[in-house]
Enzyme design. Structure first.
Site, PDB file in Angstrom:
ATOM      1  N   ASP A  26       1.055  -1.219  -0.252  1.00  0.00           N
ATOM      2  CA  ASP A  26      -0.004  -0.823  -0.128  1.00  0.00           C
ATOM      3  C   ASP A  26       1.062   1.057  -0.037  1.00  0.00           C
ATOM      4  O   ASP A  26       2.225   1.310   1.060  1.00  0.00           O
ATOM      5  CB  ASP A  26      -1.211   0.514   1.205  1.00  0.00           C
ATOM      6  CG  ASP A  26      -2.485   1.199   1.251  1.00  0.00           C
ATOM      7  OD1 ASP A  26      -2.741   1.712   0.163  1.00  0.00           O
ATOM      8  OD2 ASP A  26      -1.171   1.759   1.985  1.00  0.00           O
ATOM      9  N   ASP A  64       0.011   5.474   0.272  1.00  0.00           N
ATOM     10  CA  ASP A  64      -0.367   6.120   1.923  1.00  0.00           C
ATOM     11  C   ASP A  64      -0.438   5.180   3.216  1.00  0.00           C
ATOM     12  O   ASP A  64      -1.750   4.650   2.925  1.00  0.00           O
ATOM     13  CB  ASP A  64      -1.397   6.908   1.803  1.00  0.00           C
ATOM     14  CG  ASP A  64      -1.247   7.685  -0.172  1.00  0.00           C
ATOM     15  OD1 ASP A  64      -0.098   8.617  -0.446  1.00  0.00           O
ATOM     16  OD2 ASP A  64      -2.016   7.470  -1.125  1.00  0.00           O
TER      17      ASP A  64
END
Length: 187
Positions: A8, A10
């Site tokens: 992922d 952010d």
């Protein structure tokens, strides 16, 4: 077949600045570099898997995302780490830009981005991991057939349990995740 670390973006790989697409504000998490290097040394590919609802919400254009990918690639390369792929979902059902307001197969917690990346890069999902900071990341990885790591850094706010939302490991950083992934006694 290859093995991969699906990351992922952010809040996991980089600090979470909501809807940021300014490359000048993108930095790697300080507690990620050593772990990424260890995982690279073990032959893992690195592929970013990111929901980008800001496109559907009209906050930024999809045209801004290649510069984000370029910046991430540069930052990782500076530490001897190659970014093998950057997959994002611009959709969000409650968005305001009609072309992107749809229910798709790519938005996490659905596994579409991971499955697409696995096909395009000939990745063995059973030997791969999804690392993220919320349970939607974990669910996407589990649905795709990966093992999963939840970086418990305070970004998960819903804590909605479910059969596909339990991570293989929970830890505080990518550096710790790498130790867990590479510890044969934990596998």
């Amino acid at each position: 077949m290859a093995k991969a670390i699906f990351l992922d973006k952010d809040g996991t790989l980089i600090p979470d600045i909501p809807y940021n697409v300014n490359p000048d504000l993108i930095t790697l998490q300080a507690d990620a570099i050593q772990g990424l290097q260890r995982l690279k040394d073990e032959g893992f590919l690195f592929i970013i898997i990111s929901n980008q609802a800001g496109v559907a919400r009209g906050i930024f254009s999809e045209d801004a995302l290649p510069a984000v990918e370029q910046r991430l690639s540069e930052l990782m390369s500076a530490h001897g780490i190659q970014l093998s792929g950057f997959y994002y979902c611009p959709h969000y059902r409650e968005g305001s830009v009609a072309a992107y307001t749809q229910d798709c197969d790519c938005r996490k917690p659905k596994p579409g981005m991971i499955l697409k990346a696995a096909q395009e890069h000939e990745i063995d999902l059973s030997q791969s991991w999804m690392i993220g900071d919320i349970l939607n990341d974990v669910e996407a990885g589990n649905r795709a057939g990966c093992r999963t790591v939840l970086i418990n850094n305070g970004n998960e706010t819903e804590w909605v349990a479910g059969p596909m939302r339990s991570p293989t490991y929970t830890c505080s950083s990518i550096n710790q995740a790498a130790k867990d992934i590479l510890n044969p006694q934990m596998a």
